[in-house]
Write an enzyme that holds these catalytic residues in place. Structure first.
Site, PDB file in Angstrom:
ATOM      1  N   GLU A  28      10.043 -14.151 -12.713  1.00  0.00           N
ATOM      2  CA  GLU A  28       9.019 -13.112 -12.707  1.00  0.00           C
ATOM      3  C   GLU A  28       8.912 -12.492 -11.321  1.00  0.00           C
ATOM      4  O   GLU A  28       9.117 -13.153 -10.304  1.00  0.00           O
ATOM      5  CB  GLU A  28       7.673 -13.716 -13.134  1.00  0.00           C
TER       6      GLU A  28
ATOM      7  N   CYS B 146       6.421  -8.695  -4.899  1.00  0.00           N
ATOM      8  CA  CYS B 146       6.446 -10.152  -4.744  1.00  0.00           C
ATOM      9  C   CYS B 146       7.620 -10.655  -5.573  1.00  0.00           C
ATOM     10  O   CYS B 146       7.621 -10.508  -6.795  1.00  0.00           O
ATOM     11  CB  CYS B 146       5.119 -10.739  -5.231  1.00  0.00           C
TER      12      CYS B 146
ATOM     13  N   CYS C 203      11.115 -24.227  -9.789  1.00  0.00           N
ATOM     14  CA  CYS C 203      10.917 -24.695  -8.422  1.00  0.00           C
ATOM     15  C   CYS C 203      11.056 -26.204  -8.378  1.00  0.00           C
ATOM     16  O   CYS C 203      10.665 -26.899  -9.314  1.00  0.00           O
ATOM     17  CB  CYS C 203       9.523 -24.291  -7.929  1.00  0.00           C
TER      18      CYS C 203
ATOM     19  N   CYS D  67       4.117 -28.977  -5.892  1.00  0.00           N
ATOM     20  CA  CYS D  67       2.758 -28.695  -5.440  1.00  0.00           C
ATOM     21  C   CYS D  67       1.836 -28.803  -6.661  1.00  0.00           C
ATOM     22  O   CYS D  67       2.062 -28.140  -7.680  1.00  0.00           O
ATOM     23  CB  CYS D  67       2.677 -27.300  -4.831  1.00  0.00           C
TER      24      CYS D  67
ATOM     25  N   CYS E  91       0.169 -25.600  -8.492  1.00  0.00           N
ATOM     26  CA  CYS E  91       0.971 -24.392  -8.750  1.00  0.00           C
ATOM     27  C   CYS E  91       1.632 -24.450 -10.124  1.00  0.00           C
ATOM     28  O   CYS E  91       2.266 -25.449 -10.481  1.00  0.00           O
ATOM     29  CB  CYS E  91       2.038 -24.254  -7.664  1.00  0.00           C
TER      30      CYS E  91
ATOM     31  N   CYS F 263      -0.942 -15.445  -7.273  1.00  0.00           N
ATOM     32  CA  CYS F 263      -0.271 -16.553  -6.576  1.00  0.00           C
ATOM     33  C   CYS F 263      -0.321 -17.814  -7.404  1.00  0.00           C
ATOM     34  O   CYS F 263      -1.388 -18.237  -7.862  1.00  0.00           O
ATOM     35  CB  CYS F 263      -0.988 -16.898  -5.273  1.00  0.00           C
TER      36      CYS F 263
END
Ligand code: SAH
Length: 357
Positions: free
Chosen positions: A96, A109, A116, A120, A123, A341
């Site tokens: 995305e 962005c 990933c 974290c 997230c 975010c």
């Protein structure tokens, strides 16, 4: 049986390699520059449109190569003007990227990896395992797509790029730097590196490498706590890259580049919303010139984390500003379409491979 020869992705070739190819095919060396220009400067998606190249040459290129341009699979538009693209890569993976308009800027962005590998806790992207690194052209194409959308939907050009989408850019170092080279060079999009920010979870070795490589773009670090115990709880990367090592790599960065760093910081209720954490952040900010973006927490379903009370955010601002540190509270953008975010997670079930995880 003769196997068909797999076509090569033409954008994997450097200009020099293209020149060697054209000469080997009995053509002129300068043909390579013409084609390279179409690919990187004009971002063409197919050979047929290369109008200064003969039909025979275009057909020859078609026979040997493909242009693996990303395809926008789905566009979502937020009530605040933010646009989220789900883009399909040549192998079916989806990442995305987001267009964020403000009165003065239009920011892209972009993602650097499919999924990933960092865990974290707060997230959404971390819930997707890392499938692979993006190629330079796949990062470049996200920028080109958002550039087109900026003009189409907002009537003004893209001004800034942040590597704050899916993935950890410094764990895809070579490809991210190569994409930035194409984005900034006169042969490519010609954007200034000063308008590009690469955000990292804090991979110390790679921050040092950025400094050694004398990069000209900006660096942001997702800090979230300057206290090891808290930071390790939030971001397991802190176990191998603790706050002291991060500080050391940032000192090195500043000594070499003389450019200040931005710290991204979310304040969560009951986790880091007290004065001890605020003071630790203020102390950390004095290590090298820096500024702080206090970003709003974007909920990702499970309710484990809560945005801190506005009073606590105000307390942080008092502590930081009281010690002469530049800090801003950043409003979240595109929350209604999960574009803010930490919310990028291919949520719309358009990704068969990730659905099977
Ligand atoms: N891996 C890089 C690039 C991702 S940037 C990095 O960590 O910096 C995405 C930013 O959003 C990071 O600062 C990240 O810490 C933050 N973030 C992640 N999840 C979030 C959430 N749910 N709410 C607000 N910010 C979040």
């Amino acid at each position: 049986m003769i196997q068909p020869i797999a076509k090569k992705d033409i954008r994997k070739l450097s200009l020099q390699e293209l020149e060697v190819f054209f000469v080997a095919m009995g053509d002129k060396k300068f043909r390579a520059k013409q084609v390279y220009d179409w690919l990187w400067n004009k971002s063409l998606k197919n050979f047929a449109e290369m109008s200064n190249i003969s039909k025979a040459t275009r057909e020859m290129l078609e026979k040997h190569f493909v242009i693996n341009h990303i395809k926008v699979d789905q566009i979502q538009r937020s009530s605040d003007g933010t646009i989220k693209n789900a883009v399909k890569l040549f192998d079916g993976n989806i990442v995305e990227s987001v267009l964020i308009p403000t009165p003065k800027r239009i920011t892209a962005c972009v993602s650097s990896q499919v999924g990933c590998s960092l865990d974290c806790n707060f997230c959404a992207t971390a819930r997707l395992k890392r499938m692979r690194n993006l190629n330079p052209d796949e990062i470049f194409d996200q920028v080109v797509t958002i550039m087109e959308e900026a003009k189409l939907y907002h009537g003004r050009p893209l001004t800034n790029i942040v590597f704050m989408g899916m993935g950890e850019p410094l764990l895809n170092y070579a490809n991210v730097l190569s994409a930035i080279e194409k984005i900034t060079s006169a042969d490519g999009l010609g954007l200034s590196p000063k308008r590009i920010t690469v955000s990292t979870v804090g991979v110390c070795k790679m921050i040092t490498k950025l400094a050694d490589d004398d990069v000209k773009f900006n660096l942001a670090v997702s800090l979230h706590s300057a206290i090891n115990e808290t930071r390790s709880r939030l971001m397991p990367i802190n176990n191998s890259n603790p706050v002291e090592d991060l500080a050391e790599s940032l000192r090195y960065w500043y000594a070499k580049t003389k450019r200040r760093v931005t710290y991204e910081y979310v304040i969560w209720e009951g986790i880091n919303d007290d004065e001890v954490h605020a003071n630790a952040l203020a102390k950390f900010c004095k290590i090298i010139p820096s500024k702080v973006n206090l970003i709003q927490y974007n909920p990702i379903d499970d309710g484990e984390f809560q945005q801190a009370d506005p009073e606590k955010v105000a307390m942080y601002m008092r502590v930081l500003e009281g010690q002469g540190i530049v800090a801003k509270v950043r409003k979240s953008r595109g929350q209604d379409i999960d574009a803010a975010c930490g919310q990028l997670a291919n949520k719309n079930d358009i990704h068969p491979m990730l659905d099977n995880d």
